[in-house]
Design an enzyme around this catalytic site. Structure first.
Site, PDB file in Angstrom:
ATOM      1  N   TYR A 193      65.776 -34.257 100.091  1.00 26.65           N
ATOM      2  CA  TYR A 193      66.355 -32.793 100.070  1.00 26.65           C
ATOM      3  C   TYR A 193      68.076 -32.838  99.613  1.00 26.65           C
ATOM      4  O   TYR A 193      68.336 -32.007  99.043  1.00 26.65           O
ATOM      5  CB  TYR A 193      66.392 -32.352 101.507  1.00 26.65           C
ATOM      6  CG  TYR A 193      66.745 -30.872 101.597  1.00 26.65           C
ATOM      7  CD1 TYR A 193      66.115 -29.649 101.314  1.00 26.65           C
ATOM      8  CD2 TYR A 193      68.065 -30.760 102.213  1.00 26.65           C
ATOM      9  CE1 TYR A 193      66.537 -28.398 101.396  1.00 26.65           C
ATOM     10  CE2 TYR A 193      68.632 -29.231 102.570  1.00 26.65           C
ATOM     11  CZ  TYR A 193      67.711 -28.265 101.995  1.00 26.65           C
ATOM     12  OH  TYR A 193      68.252 -26.954 102.034  1.00 26.65           O
ATOM     13  N   SER A 223      72.901 -25.946  99.135  1.00 29.10           N
ATOM     14  CA  SER A 223      73.136 -26.581 100.566  1.00 29.10           C
ATOM     15  C   SER A 223      74.424 -27.201 100.553  1.00 29.10           C
ATOM     16  O   SER A 223      74.446 -28.061  99.805  1.00 29.10           O
ATOM     17  CB  SER A 223      71.750 -27.196 100.910  1.00 29.10           C
ATOM     18  OG  SER A 223      72.173 -27.883 102.419  1.00 29.10           O
TER      19      SER A 223
END
Length: 237
Positions: free
Chosen positions: A146, A132
């Site tokens: 995350y 990501s």
């Protein structure tokens, strides 16, 4: 389009969104594709029927199950690790067990899957992990765990590139920004905020991410390894 005729591909987490686009891309390019799913059986069965691929249940939070799935897949030409888990909220309030699950899915599984694949992978094999842009940039609160998990993939790829390089096996991280999926729809409540960070004011398409994955898996990318490949409309610029 790249010719993957006869190539053996395993996609961990392939039933929906980016994973499904990756399955479709490799299948349409002639590969023999197996993909895993956990909570989306109906979607997985539909995708398998549509593409001629095979869907197999695997829980990516279970290290031993991931290792067994990769091992039992035999010599792979291409491994794509797309399975991921998102957990958002104030770090002071999050359930520690859920944080640990996130790390198992987003970090432990990619590491062990990559290592297990490399045991049987032929020279010139390809390993691609979906990370990501949040591994590079975290502009919002509530996403620390995350971001931690996606940053960890960067170090993993750099290290394993050294380990696997003598056999010509490459490992790369693809780092999407906002992509139009069920998990992050373009018409969702975060649209305007996310687009305000971006040079290209739209969500990306899963097919665009799949295109980058296909290039990294193809012959032109044989000298590309241990690298991060961001596809985010300049979200992280």
């Amino acid at each position: 389009m790249t010719d993957f005729q006869g190539k053996s591909v395993l996609v961990l987490g392939g039933s929906r969104g980016i994973g499904a686009a990756i399955v479709r891309r490799f299948a349409s390019d002639g590969a023999k594709v197996v993909f895993t799913y956990n909570g989306s059986r109906e979607a997985a069965e539909q995708l398998a029927a549509e593409t001629g691929s095979s869907a197999v249940p695997t829980d990516s939070s279970d290290r031993d199950a991931v290792i067994a799935r990769v091992r039992d897949s035999g010599p792979l030409d291409i491994l794509v690790v797309n399975a991921g888990f998102a957990l958002f909220g104030d770090a002071l309030d999050l359930d520690p067990d859920e944080v640990d699950r996130l790390i198992r899915v987003n970090v432990t599984a990619p590491y062990h899957a990559s290592v297990e694949a490399a045991r049987q992978m032929p020279e010139g094999g390809r390993i691609i992990v979906i990370g990501s842009v949040n591994g590079d940039r975290m502009p919002l609160p509530g996403m620390a765990s995350y971001a931690l998990s996606k940053s960890a993939l960067q170090g993993m790829a750099r290290g394993l590139a050294r380990d696997f390089g003598p056999r010509g096996i490459t490992i790369n991280i693809v780092q999407p920004g906002p992509i139009d999926t069920d998990a992050n729809p373009e018409d969702g409540p975060m649209r305007d905020l996310m687009h305000s960070f971006m040079a290209i004011k739209r969500h990306g398409r899963p097919e665009e991410v799949a295109g980058m994955v296909a290039w990294l898996a193809g012959p032109e990318a044989g000298f590309v390894t241990g690298a991060m490949h961001t596809i985010d409309g300049a979200f992280g610029a």
